[in-house]
Design an enzyme around this catalytic site. Sequence first.
Site, PDB file in Angstrom:
ATOM      1  NE  ARG A 103       3.851  -1.886  10.886  1.00  0.00           N
ATOM      2  CZ  ARG A 103       4.497  -0.730  10.796  1.00  0.00           C
ATOM      3  NH1 ARG A 103       5.739  -0.690  10.362  1.00  0.00           N
ATOM      4  NH2 ARG A 103       3.915   0.397  11.148  1.00  0.00           N
ATOM      5  CG  HIS A 130      -0.647   2.873   9.772  1.00  0.00           C
ATOM      6  ND1 HIS A 130      -0.589   2.237  11.009  1.00  0.00           N
ATOM      7  CD2 HIS A 130       0.582   3.434   9.605  1.00  0.00           C
ATOM      8  CE1 HIS A 130       0.607   2.413  11.532  1.00  0.00           C
ATOM      9  NE2 HIS A 130       1.331   3.138  10.711  1.00  0.00           N
ATOM     10  CD  GLN A 133       1.209   7.540  11.444  1.00  0.00           C
ATOM     11  OE1 GLN A 133       2.053   6.665  11.619  1.00  0.00           O
ATOM     12  NE2 GLN A 133       1.399   8.790  11.822  1.00  0.00           N
ATOM     13  CG  ASP A 217       2.728   7.149   3.649  1.00  0.00           C
ATOM     14  OD1 ASP A 217       3.922   7.081   4.034  1.00  0.00           O
ATOM     15  OD2 ASP A 217       1.949   6.169   3.684  1.00  0.00           O
ATOM     16  CB  CYS A 257       2.604   8.369   8.616  1.00  0.00           C
ATOM     17  SG  CYS A 257       3.065   7.627   7.053  1.00  0.00           S
ATOM     18  NE  ARG A 285       1.603   5.379  15.463  1.00  0.00           N
ATOM     19  CZ  ARG A 285       2.233   4.513  14.665  1.00  0.00           C
ATOM     20  NH1 ARG A 285       3.015   4.955  13.696  1.00  0.00           N
ATOM     21  NH2 ARG A 285       2.068   3.196  14.804  1.00  0.00           N
TER      22      ARG A 285
HETATM   23  N1   CP Z   1       4.610   5.502  10.895  1.00  0.00           N
HETATM   24  C1   CP Z   1       4.954   4.240  11.216  1.00  0.00           C
HETATM   25  O1   CP Z   1       4.101   3.373  11.402  1.00  0.00           O
HETATM   26  O2   CP Z   1       6.294   4.033  11.321  1.00  0.00           O
HETATM   27  P1   CP Z   1       7.021   2.614  11.411  1.00  0.00           P
HETATM   28  O3   CP Z   1       6.799   1.920  10.098  1.00  0.00           O
HETATM   29  O4   CP Z   1       8.468   2.937  11.656  1.00  0.00           O
HETATM   30  O5   CP Z   1       6.423   1.834  12.546  1.00  0.00           O
HETATM   31  N1  NVA Z   2       2.203   3.523   3.609  1.00  0.00           N
HETATM   32  C1  NVA Z   2       3.385   3.170   4.346  1.00  0.00           C
HETATM   33  C2  NVA Z   2       3.244   3.581   5.770  1.00  0.00           C
HETATM   34  C3  NVA Z   2       4.441   3.281   6.637  1.00  0.00           C
HETATM   35  C4  NVA Z   2       4.233   3.675   8.062  1.00  0.00           C
HETATM   36  C5  NVA Z   2       3.629   1.680   4.229  1.00  0.00           C
HETATM   37  O1  NVA Z   2       2.665   0.906   4.298  1.00  0.00           O
HETATM   38  O2  NVA Z   2       4.777   1.276   4.048  1.00  0.00           O
END
Ligand code: CP
Ligand code: NVA
Length: 300
Positions: A103, A130, A133, A217, A257, A285
């Site tokens: 990440r 992502h 997701q 989101d 999400c 997930r």
């Molecule tokens: N939706 C998602 O990726 O959640 P987190 O940021 O908690 O991993």
């Molecule tokens: N768009 C959001 C998604 C979190 C799962 C972010 O990048 O923070």
Amino acid sequence: MKRDFVTMFDLSKEEISEIFKLTKQLKESQNKGIEHKILKDKTLAMVFEKPSLRTRVTFETGMTHLGGHAIYLAPADIQLGKRETVPDAARNLSRWVDIIMARVFTHKTVEDIAKSASIPVINGLSDLEHPCQIMADLFTIIEKKGTLEDVTIAYVGDGNNVCNSFISASIVLGFKLNIATPAGHEPRKEYTEKAKNTKLTHNPIEAIADADIIYTDVWASMGQERETAKRKQIFMPFQINRELLQHTNKDYVVMHCLPAHRGEEISDEVIDGTNSIVLDQAENRLHAQKGIMVWLSQHN
Ligand code: CP
Ligand code: NVA
């Protein structure tokens, strides 16, 4: 040749179907209590530059179910690109573990990990996409609606990583996508230019009117926290609330999400309402990522 899952473009339509088939089998096994230690003694390295609840817990739990082990590397642990270069970290990890999930802030970082690693690399969220997701979300939609054919997804809010991954998925799979964002917050042009089945608008009512799925989101993604106040003013007309949902014509479900900023992009009554399937998404997930890890291990 090893395969990676850095963007939805990394998979073909047939390969996505294979992963969904695996996901379904793995979910059934888990629900029936049937042991499925397909990745026994395998190790997943989870590299995080940003916080997480769902991604961390689902990958780690998934690896436990599959008989393997996951190592959580917190932002301060390996300090990608600071303690050593990204390629050096990726080459080292490749000598010890079997899969890397990362990440990252900048999409190029996860691309560079994938280029340098000799093992499969999974994007656990970048500023561009992502994809894990979206795999879980599409699997959830198929569970609820039976198919992706003839399904229209409306994405309302910020043209962010989740939105971009819906577009890349729509390009690969062909489902219809309506996207409503404020002007200046549209998704990436290099994605929308290629998206034949995507309609872009600045009007949320237009986007949701014929939609089966209404998705939102956060308005400020991780890394954009300083813009939160400014964005709240711009994005308020895009809130998914009871009033907006009066303009729907179909038997819709609401998706997010998560994490949600209640009272911003979505109202309490909608996220807690009977049309909300956000927890099914969150559960999936786990199953979808088990499917992705098993599929990548079989194609390594
Ligand atoms: N939706 C998602 O990726 O959640 P987190 O940021 O908690 O991993
Ligand atoms: N768009 C959001 C998604 C979190 C799962 C972010 O990048 O923070």
